[in-house]
Enzyme design. Structure first.
Site, short mmCIF file in Angstrom:
data_model
loop_
_atom_site.label_atom_id
_atom_site.label_comp_id
_atom_site.label_asym_id
_atom_site.label_seq_id
_atom_site.Cartn_x
_atom_site.Cartn_y
_atom_site.Cartn_z
N HIS A 138 0.83 -1.20 0.00
CA HIS A 138 0.00 0.00 0.00
C HIS A 138 0.86 1.26 0.00
O HIS A 138 0.44 2.32 0.48
CB HIS A 138 -0.96 0.01 1.20
N SER A 140 16.86 14.85 -20.29
CA SER A 140 15.87 15.92 -20.37
C SER A 140 16.42 17.03 -21.25
O SER A 140 17.62 17.31 -21.22
CB SER A 140 15.57 16.47 -18.97
#
Length: 471
Positions: free
Chosen positions: A177, A302
């Site tokens: 979770h 990038s």
């Protein structure tokens, strides 16, 4: 503005035939329109040879070994000239399978000369177009799976398996979770994915590829009307299982029911989804710093941020797996339905098989390249473990439960006591050791937990990786 549609050579509309062509090119030999026509020629040639070899039609001579070889060479040498010739015939017939019949009659005339008129009538004898198409597609898909997709998928799974073995002992904080959970090892987590992927590959490797040849509504009506004394189901079975090497389907309408295709595409889609799970997990491990990406010299992460190295291979794989599954799902759900004895929805639908395979193959390539560019960072995994000593609350309370069940006093409410210590806050190793020493545990148990660390609390995770060698 000039129309790009007029540029020569023609510009590909889709990414598979444009940007990604080198990766998916091996599928062209199996799932392209040209490959479909080549398989149609193949099926028609083998049907003619089968009919004459088996003496199905009385008073028709067998083809000689040389004539058979020349007919099979038409298939082997099928290339640009044959593609163009078939296209020209189809413009006249406006029917793709009939064009194949006329194409082969021309070739037969060159090979057998004066006998061509009689023998030529056995090309496509008793067949409806779907007799040729269903067997052609079965051969095409079989070749694409066994010769292209499956080897690539197996290589990727073995790559993951190799990483699992290499990292079997590297401890890692688990996240259930999204929260810190019982530690594991990176190798064990990769072994789980390997095991899942292997199961699907076994199913795909055992796939049956069905074919039928039984006429316009699956009744052998034309066959038995022309030659009523022939055991046509046995002739059909011998042809499908013999020269074609497929599994015979004895009961069909005009079309082969395509259930085998639905089964295959469902298994491939499931493999894709597990691979998608691998990609998202590895992406997450990269974001946590558990893997470092090794970039080639000069590559750009990038366009504006020089420091960035983006996990683009895994993201590309995810996108292509989603496109592939969208197509595989619609193929599997629609191909099993045909109105009454025949409709043409399957004909249009099956032309998308190559695209579905292509996006999956592209994903396999990207995932493999992405994995090859990773280095594990055990120090980052160790740092996360060191920051989460609270995960040892689980084994301590479990040991207290066992001791309480055995009648050892002072072991009451173990879960609640550990919850009070650990819930919602971080603790240090010193905090935990002080707590353990105040529990009144038997000396050997206390010693075990005083010495335990998050890094050592991995249970049987390393040895579980060994189950890959028993799989």
């Amino acid at each position: 503005m000039r129309s790009l549609a007029d540029v020569q050579p023609q510009i590909a509309l889709g990414a598979l035939d444009g940007r990604y062509r080198p990766v998916v090119a091996p599928l062209v030999d199996h799932l392209s329109e040209a490959a479909l026509n080549r398989e149609r020629v193949h099926v028609e040639v083998e049907w003619l040879i089968h009919l004459t070899d088996q003496g199905v039609v009385p008073d028709v001579r067998r083809l000689t070994a040389d004539e058979q070889a020349q007919l099979r060479a038409v298939v082997e040498e099928f290339g640009p000239d044959e593609i163009a010739e078939l296209a020209q015939i189809e413009r006249e017939t406006v029917h793709d399978v009939k064009a194949v019949e006329y194409f082969l009659k021309r070739r037969l005339e060159r090979i057998v000369g004066a006998d061509a008129a009689g023998l030529g009538e056995l090309i496509h004898f008793g067949c409806t177009s779907e007799d040729i198409n269903n067997t052609s597609y079965a051969l095409m898909v079989k070749g694409a799976v066994e010769q292209v997709w499956l080897p690539k998928a197996q290589a990727l799974v073995e790559q993951v398996s190799g990483m699992a073995r290499e990292l079997r002992d590297v401890p890692m904080l688990a996240h259930t979770h999204g929260q810190p959970a019982t530690p594991t090892t990176m190798g064990k987590e990769l072994a789980v994915l390997t095991y899942r992927l292997r199961r699907q590959l076994r199913r795909i490797g055992q796939q049956d590829y069905l074919g039928k040849l039984n006429g316009a509504t699956g009744t052998y009506g034309a066959h038995s009307a022309a030659l009523p004394s022939v055991e046509w189901p046995e002739v059909s079975r011998g042809f499908i299982e013999g020269p074609l090497g497929l599994t015979w389907n004895p009961l069909t309408t005009q079309i082969e029911s395509h259930d085998w295709q639905a089964e295959l595409y469902a298994d491939m889609a499931r493999f894709n989804r597990i691979l998608h799970n691998l990609c998202t997990d590895v992406w997450s491990y990269i974001s946590l710093g558990y893997f470092a990406q090794v970039r080639g010299q000069g590559t750009v992460g990038s366009s504006t941020m020089p420091h960035k190295v983006n996990p683009i291979r895994f993201e590309n794989a995810e996108a292509n797996l989603e496109v592939s599954n969208a197509l595989l799902d619609v193929l599997a759900s629609t191909l099993v339905t045909s109105r009454l004895q025949r409709d043409l929805t399957d004909s249009s639908m099956q032309r998308n098989i190559g695209t579905a395979f292509g996006h999956s193959l592209l994903a396999l390539d990207n995932a493999s390249r992405g994995l090859a560019g990773l280095d594990a960072v055990p120090t980052a995994m160790a740092a996360d473990l060191e920051s989460n000593w609270e995960v040892l609350g689980e084994p301590i309370q479990s040991a207290m439960r066992a001791l309480g069940a055995q009648g050892v006093s002072g072991m009451e409410q173990p879960y609640e006591r550990l919850k009070e210590l650990t819930r919602g806050r971080r603790i240090t190793g010193d905090d935990l050791r002080e707590f353990v020493q105040g529990l009144g545990l038997p000396a050997d148990v206390e010693k075990r937990f005083v010495e335990m660390t998050p890094q050592s609390y991995v249970g049987l995770a390393p040895s579980l990786v060994d189950y890959l060698d028993r799989d």
